[in-house]
Enzyme design. Sequence first.
Site, mmCIF file in Angstrom:
data_model
loop_
_atom_site.group_PDB
_atom_site.id
_atom_site.type_symbol
_atom_site.label_atom_id
_atom_site.label_comp_id
_atom_site.label_asym_id
_atom_site.label_seq_id
_atom_site.Cartn_x
_atom_site.Cartn_y
_atom_site.Cartn_z
ATOM 1 N N GLU A 52 77.834 27.967 -103.232
ATOM 2 C CA GLU A 52 78.111 27.042 -102.133
ATOM 3 C C GLU A 52 79.594 26.705 -102.047
ATOM 4 O O GLU A 52 80.153 26.604 -100.964
ATOM 5 C CB GLU A 52 77.280 25.764 -102.279
ATOM 6 C CG GLU A 52 75.786 25.974 -102.042
ATOM 7 C CD GLU A 52 75.483 26.530 -100.656
ATOM 8 O OE1 GLU A 52 76.296 26.330 -99.735
ATOM 9 O OE2 GLU A 52 74.437 27.172 -100.510
ATOM 10 N N TYR A 135 77.202 18.304 -96.877
ATOM 11 C CA TYR A 135 76.517 19.591 -96.748
ATOM 12 C C TYR A 135 76.161 20.186 -98.111
ATOM 13 O O TYR A 135 75.009 20.563 -98.362
ATOM 14 C CB TYR A 135 77.350 20.613 -95.950
ATOM 15 C CG TYR A 135 76.856 22.003 -96.244
ATOM 16 C CD1 TYR A 135 75.667 22.456 -95.685
ATOM 17 C CD2 TYR A 135 77.503 22.826 -97.167
ATOM 18 C CE1 TYR A 135 75.148 23.695 -96.025
ATOM 19 C CE2 TYR A 135 76.997 24.051 -97.507
ATOM 20 C CZ TYR A 135 75.825 24.486 -96.929
ATOM 21 O OH TYR A 135 75.309 25.694 -97.278
ATOM 22 N N ASP A 153 74.781 22.890 -91.858
ATOM 23 C CA ASP A 153 76.014 23.676 -91.887
ATOM 24 C C ASP A 153 76.286 24.208 -90.488
ATOM 25 O O ASP A 153 75.550 23.910 -89.539
ATOM 26 C CB ASP A 153 75.896 24.823 -92.894
ATOM 27 C CG ASP A 153 75.136 25.984 -92.308
ATOM 28 O OD1 ASP A 153 74.126 25.717 -91.614
ATOM 29 O OD2 ASP A 153 75.529 27.129 -92.503
#
Length: 307
Positions: A52, A135, A153
């Site tokens: 991520e 996020y 996102d």
Amino acid sequence: MTDTTADTATPDIATTDAAAFHSPVIDWFDEHARDLPWRRPEAGAWGVMVSEFMLQQTPVSRVLPVYEQWMARWPRPADLAADAPGEAVRAWGRLGYPRRALRLHGAAQAIAERHGGDVPRDHGQLLSLPGIGEYTAAAVASFAYGQRHAVLDTNVRRVFARAASGVQYPPTATTASERRLARTLLPDDEATAARWAAASMELGALLCTSKNEDCSRCPIASRCAWRLAGKPAHEGPARRGQTYAGTDRQVRGKLLAVLREAVAPVEQSALDAVWHEPVQRARALDGLVADGLVEPLGNGVYRLPLS
DNA sequence: CATCCGTGGTC
DNA sequence: TGACCAAGGAT
């Protein structure tokens, strides 16, 4: 929903309509999801978290090789925490936004010190780590731990803007209306919600892309509000493009590239060679030092940070 | 809330 | 060929 702006004028979607999206999108995901390394069970929460960080504003194709090397070298948070932050910056390579490498190193240190070496499961605790915002906290909690979170996102925002709100693009910045919509669309069941988060994101990444959307293969094309409205073009001013040539960012990139590739500390003359304009060059270098990406050793000698 | 923060691929 | 875009975060 009383305002009349383009961002928020879309009526809330009924819960029954929301449920109609779930099975088609999740079934499509089951069949078409990419086999990405951070989706495999052996990746663990740390693998999800590393991916991520790397995927923030960076395409999958460029992340893949760096991710593999990273996980082989630092298989657990404590492994990264025990190494120098400059090594993280070096291993980051040309992924861009190298402050992410520093933040990932800082997050690994916090995990090692405060969380017993395990990536925390709690959304709030994730959010408190450096480099993790709304996020990424939701993404790690959902993808790694199967929790129920709205994962918003750029892909999901675009899919929701089209399928539910009937517009081509979401607003520039995430709005309260979008968060409300995302919560409305979230399946009640935890495991289904986590599946939905990954599936709706994959749909945006593979089919419902910013340009060249492929409605012919889309599992919810028949229910897509934007398509049913005749795919009207985006109204309003074009979003500001990201200029790059000649900016401090470009100079910082050139300076850091020299330091990344050097084994020994670098002399001022080697840094001076990357950019002709001395004022901007000095400003860029100062910025890198201020950000902790570069460590000044004095007498015009610099290196990546050891601590 | 607008701006800054890298890099490289695409049309 | 230059503008746009890519799993955002911090300030």
